[in-house]
Design a protein around this motif. Structure first.
Motif, PDB file in Angstrom:
ATOM      1  N   ARG A 245      -4.384  -2.319   0.626  1.00  0.00           N
ATOM      2  CA  ARG A 245      -4.406  -0.994   1.237  1.00  0.00           C
ATOM      3  C   ARG A 245      -4.286   0.043   0.135  1.00  0.00           C
ATOM      4  O   ARG A 245      -3.729  -0.216  -0.937  1.00  0.00           O
ATOM      5  CB  ARG A 245      -3.258  -0.834   2.240  1.00  0.00           C
ATOM      6  N   ARG A 246      -4.770   1.241   0.427  1.00  0.00           N
ATOM      7  CA  ARG A 246      -4.774   2.307  -0.574  1.00  0.00           C
ATOM      8  C   ARG A 246      -3.384   2.574  -1.148  1.00  0.00           C
ATOM      9  O   ARG A 246      -3.196   2.645  -2.357  1.00  0.00           O
ATOM     10  CB  ARG A 246      -5.343   3.588   0.052  1.00  0.00           C
ATOM     11  N   HIS A 326     -11.389   2.779   3.126  1.00  0.00           N
ATOM     12  CA  HIS A 326     -10.782   1.613   3.774  1.00  0.00           C
ATOM     13  C   HIS A 326     -11.814   0.515   4.048  1.00  0.00           C
ATOM     14  O   HIS A 326     -11.455  -0.651   4.236  1.00  0.00           O
ATOM     15  CB  HIS A 326     -10.103   2.023   5.083  1.00  0.00           C
TER      16      HIS A 326
END
Length: 387
Positions: A245-246, A326
């Motif tokens: 995830r970022r 994403h």
């Protein structure tokens, strides 16, 4: 104001004083308008009042200071009050509510002071952005118990039009939690949360991942920008080759980088381990190692803002305008699925708690499906031809 003006004002105010017994407060009522009268305070100050029976109890409502209002205006207000009381309203309720129930703005501030310290740094950063852009001026001048379900629905619809469905959903969830606390803290009646039952906007189904040609274009765009934006290129490269995830990469610390793995102290699903391939390890090795609590990637501005700006520019250069950041995570999972990895294995790679969450990522693109259909069709045709 001159000294002469000041003396005149003092003289006028003294002229209003009605002699009476010191230390006692008296009321003098009107004969024509029942219940209307003057209250004379121990200091000599006068105020207009209205005495009425409400809810079986006698109440005295202060209309205003006689030094400010004329008797004619005070009587006009009194007549209006009498009419509202006869219609079943209690003019004192709003005044009491004003003392006990906070305004929307005041409660938002109080809630933030209590809730924000419990959020993760990445969550707090996003929530603060939403507060500044969408929440601070959502219901100006209203007390929190004045905001009803219809107001919440209308606000959510307007925000959907102006900021988009995703932003409206997230902002609504913040306010829904806030009004839930208003109930828990006794400011609102139980089950009165105006955001309860507001229908969320449908999220878009994730079906987008990159073809081989698109991945090549993205790789070339990254290579072209590596010298100018080394940090941004490194973060996006790691997102692509790890499926993280970022926030897991943006806020990564050197203490979490341990050989061929990232030992994340915290993530969306709690602590987890991310295994690194040679490509991912090479990206990290390009940066000088810092102290354990130092972030691997540092920015001059807010990390999320910097990365979002760079991604919008990069995807345009690569001809991938419809690809979200994403989607790199989804692309990673899809490649794993096409490599015949099991759902539990993919879930472990992505840090999912439940296989049902992983299932939404295990899609095949149209090209692969068409190829499979063609192969099956050819096999069946050959069998038919044998008869």
């Amino acid at each position: 104001m001159t000294q002469y003006d000041l003396r005149q004002i003092i003289a006028e105010e003294l002229a209003r004083v009605i002699p009476g017994e010191a230390g006692k407060r008296r009321s003098r009522f009107d004969y024509v308008l029942p219940g209307f009268g003057e209250r004379i305070h121990p200091s000599g100050r006068k105020s207009y009042v209205l005495q009425r029976t409400m809810g079986g109890k006698q109440r005295l409502i202060t209309i205003g200071d006689a030094a400010i209002l004329t008797e004619r205006i005070a009587k006009d207000v009194a007549r209006r009050l009498i009419l509202r009381i006869e219609l079943g309203e209690n003019p004192a309720n709003k005044k009491r509510r004003g003392r006990k129930t906070p305004t929307y703005g005041a409660f938002l501030q109080s809630y933030w002071e209590v809730a924000a310290p419990t959020w993760k740094p990445s969550t707090r950063e996003i929530q603060n952005i939403y507060r500044r852009t969408h929440l601070d001026h959502a219901f100006p001048g209203k007390f929190i118990d004045e905001i009803i379900h219809a107001d919440a629905v209308r606000w959510h619809a307007e925000l959907t039009r102006s900021a988009g469905p995703g932003a409206a959903n997230r902002a609504m969830e913040i306010l829904k939690a806030m009004f839930g606390k208003a109930e828990a803290w006794g400011y609102l009646a139980e089950h009165s949360n105006p955001f309860r039952g507001v229908k969320r906007n449908r999220g878009r189904k994730i079906e987008r991942f990159l073809s081989g040609a698109e991945m090549s274009r993205l790789g070339r765009a990254l290579a072209a920008r590596r010298a100018e934006y080394p940090v941004e290129v490194a973060v996006i490269s790691l997102l692509a080759v790890t499926g993280c995830r970022r926030g897991e990469i943006l806020y990564l610390t050197w203490g979490e980088v341990q050989g061929r793995k990232l030992k994340l102290k915290d993530s969306k699903t709690g602590p987890r381990i991310v295994w690194l391939g040679q490509e991912a390890r090479a990206v990290l090795d390009a940066f000088p190692r810092g102290k354990k609590d130092q972030r691997v990637f540092t920015f001059d501005v807010l990390p999320r803002s910097a990365l979002d700006w760079f991604w919008r520019r990069l995807r345009t250069e690569a001809g991938l305008d419809d690809v979200r950041l994403h989607d790199l995570r989804h692309n990673y999972a899809s490649l794993a699925a096409r490599s015949s990895e099991t759902l539990p294995m993919i879930g472990s790679l992505l840090g999912h708690r439940h296989v049902s969450t992983t299932a939404r990522y295990a899609h095949l693109d149209d090209g692969v499906l068409l190829e499979a259909v063609t192969l099956v069709g050819e096999s069946i045709e050959r069998k038919f031809g044998n008869h």
